[in-house]
Design a protein around this motif. Sequence first.
Motif, PDB file in Angstrom:
ATOM      1  N   SER A 323       0.827  -1.201   0.000  1.00  0.00           N
ATOM      2  CA  SER A 323       0.000   0.000   0.000  1.00  0.00           C
ATOM      3  C   SER A 323       0.865   1.257   0.000  1.00  0.00           C
ATOM      4  O   SER A 323       0.614   2.203  -0.756  1.00  0.00           O
ATOM      5  CB  SER A 323      -0.908  -0.006   1.229  1.00  0.00           C
ATOM      6  OG  SER A 323      -1.628   1.209   1.339  1.00  0.00           O
ATOM      7  N   ALA A 324       1.896   1.271   0.836  1.00  0.00           N
ATOM      8  CA  ALA A 324       2.785   2.435   0.915  1.00  0.00           C
ATOM      9  C   ALA A 324       3.411   2.751  -0.438  1.00  0.00           C
ATOM     10  O   ALA A 324       3.573   3.914  -0.807  1.00  0.00           O
ATOM     11  CB  ALA A 324       3.874   2.181   1.954  1.00  0.00           C
ATOM     12  N   ASN A 325       3.735   1.715  -1.188  1.00  0.00           N
ATOM     13  CA  ASN A 325       4.392   1.906  -2.478  1.00  0.00           C
ATOM     14  C   ASN A 325       3.457   2.440  -3.556  1.00  0.00           C
ATOM     15  O   ASN A 325       3.914   2.802  -4.638  1.00  0.00           O
ATOM     16  CB  ASN A 325       5.014   0.588  -2.948  1.00  0.00           C
ATOM     17  CG  ASN A 325       6.315   0.286  -2.251  1.00  0.00           C
ATOM     18  OD1 ASN A 325       7.005   1.182  -1.793  1.00  0.00           O
ATOM     19  ND2 ASN A 325       6.660  -0.992  -2.162  1.00  0.00           N
ATOM     20  N   ARG A 326       2.164   2.474  -3.274  1.00  0.00           N
ATOM     21  CA  ARG A 326       1.207   3.087  -4.207  1.00  0.00           C
ATOM     22  C   ARG A 326       0.555   4.335  -3.601  1.00  0.00           C
ATOM     23  O   ARG A 326      -0.473   4.786  -4.097  1.00  0.00           O
ATOM     24  CB  ARG A 326       0.114   2.066  -4.574  1.00  0.00           C
ATOM     25  CG  ARG A 326       0.576   0.813  -5.327  1.00  0.00           C
ATOM     26  CD  ARG A 326       0.797   1.095  -6.807  1.00  0.00           C
ATOM     27  NE  ARG A 326       1.026  -0.144  -7.555  1.00  0.00           N
ATOM     28  CZ  ARG A 326       0.168  -0.682  -8.425  1.00  0.00           C
ATOM     29  NH1 ARG A 326      -0.985  -0.095  -8.663  1.00  0.00           N
ATOM     30  NH2 ARG A 326       0.472  -1.800  -9.072  1.00  0.00           N
ATOM     31  N   ASP A 327       1.156   4.872  -2.576  1.00  0.00           N
ATOM     32  CA  ASP A 327       0.588   6.052  -1.922  1.00  0.00           C
ATOM     33  C   ASP A 327       0.848   7.284  -2.783  1.00  0.00           C
ATOM     34  O   ASP A 327       2.002   7.679  -3.000  1.00  0.00           O
ATOM     35  CB  ASP A 327       1.235   6.234  -0.542  1.00  0.00           C
ATOM     36  CG  ASP A 327       0.556   7.304   0.299  1.00  0.00           C
ATOM     37  OD1 ASP A 327      -0.141   8.169  -0.275  1.00  0.00           O
ATOM     38  OD2 ASP A 327       0.732   7.290   1.536  1.00  0.00           O
ATOM     39  N   PRO A 328      -0.211   7.940  -3.286  1.00  0.00           N
ATOM     40  CA  PRO A 328      -0.009   9.111  -4.151  1.00  0.00           C
ATOM     41  C   PRO A 328       0.609  10.298  -3.430  1.00  0.00           C
ATOM     42  O   PRO A 328       1.108  11.227  -4.079  1.00  0.00           O
ATOM     43  CB  PRO A 328      -1.431   9.433  -4.646  1.00  0.00           C
ATOM     44  CG  PRO A 328      -2.340   8.839  -3.619  1.00  0.00           C
ATOM     45  CD  PRO A 328      -1.639   7.622  -3.110  1.00  0.00           C
ATOM     46  N   GLU A 329       0.600  10.293  -2.094  1.00  0.00           N
ATOM     47  CA  GLU A 329       1.266  11.351  -1.352  1.00  0.00           C
ATOM     48  C   GLU A 329       2.782  11.251  -1.471  1.00  0.00           C
ATOM     49  O   GLU A 329       3.498  12.217  -1.193  1.00  0.00           O
ATOM     50  CB  GLU A 329       0.856  11.302   0.126  1.00  0.00           C
ATOM     51  CG  GLU A 329      -0.601  11.636   0.372  1.00  0.00           C
ATOM     52  CD  GLU A 329      -0.922  13.061  -0.047  1.00  0.00           C
ATOM     53  OE1 GLU A 329      -0.135  13.972   0.302  1.00  0.00           O
ATOM     54  OE2 GLU A 329      -1.943  13.274  -0.727  1.00  0.00           O
TER      55      GLU A 329
END
Length: 411
Positions: A323-329
Amino acid sequence: MRNSTPSGCPVTTVDTEALIADPHSVYAGLREAGPVHRVTGPDGRPAWLVVRYEDVRRALADPRFSLDKRNALPGNYDGLRLPSALDANLLNMDPPDHTRVRRLVAKAFTPGRVERLREPVTRLARELLDAVAPDGGADLLAAYAGPLPIAVICDLLGVPPQARVDFRAWTDHLITPDPAHPEATRDAVVSMMRFYAELIASKRERPGDDLLSDLIAVRDDASEGGEDRLSEDELTSLAFLVLFAGYENTVHLIANAVLALLDDPERLRELSEHPERLAGAADEFARFDGPGPLAIRRFPVTDVEVGGVTVPAGETVLLAVGSANRDPERFAAPDRLDFGRDRGGHLGLGHGIHYCLGAALARMETEVALRELLARFPAMELSVPRSELRWRPTIRARGLISLPVRWEGRN
């Protein structure tokens, strides 16, 4: 479905089947809903799921989050149970034991030593492709992405060809145990114990120029003494972890990368026409759809605040690196495969003291595997509808069961 725990954190019911089939969509919804969620973990027990980049990255390097299962509250964690000879490994250790054991094996994975393996890895990749080229297609997982890493890691450890067994079957039983047939997992553990005991005994009798012989020497040589000694369980567990993790993760990093390219013909054409761009591409593949969507579980040694939520000491924490690796932030256009983006910062290979020990080897193997595959079969495509592909039935690992493709082009 959401309600609240006594601490006030919402309880989130996660659709496990949806998380296996399309984790990135599920995680996008979870990130939007909040940074931390109270969920049911892979072992059926309650856990805290952390989904946003900054929180995940910070927790990965926070010494208050322990890997030692002895810091779990009684009854809170019921994960994979292994005998001590396999369980005394780096995935269950904190400093100072983690520091001592990791230092002893790290020399096998230096960039220089890994680079010396590039030529034999390339040779093996070509041999595997030669074997399937006349068929016009193959299950790339069984015929290529699987055999390549297992041969490499066995050579590194010094496992002779005649002693190599069905590691994939053992791996499947450990990662995705069948509750209806618990004896299969027990049999796999017994087989592994026997394998490692016989291998170590053989290496003690006839040492070679390999990592396992080096580790046995450290274990057995009394002159080493002090902090650099390994216990017998640590020796066996280290051999298990290097073989298990070195095989399991690289297999699926390669296979997931191939599928990502098949899903994106423009990127497939880009790498086929510009193979020099494969240098460093493994990091983007690890970010985009890596084999480890969840970091190894953690147990806070004290109450810790994460994303504005207080996580009690001893409870299970799951850090969703997928999930972190797809975080747009953190990542612009995170759902796009982009080999030109900044390679730094992704968490697909970990972060902090538990950063992937074999990262350099995994990068090199992935680069070589894709370079040789694309040079041989630049026009490959799936030989079944995309909807028929099946993922391993677990949220702890991200890997296909098979990857059937067909090809035209230079054989």
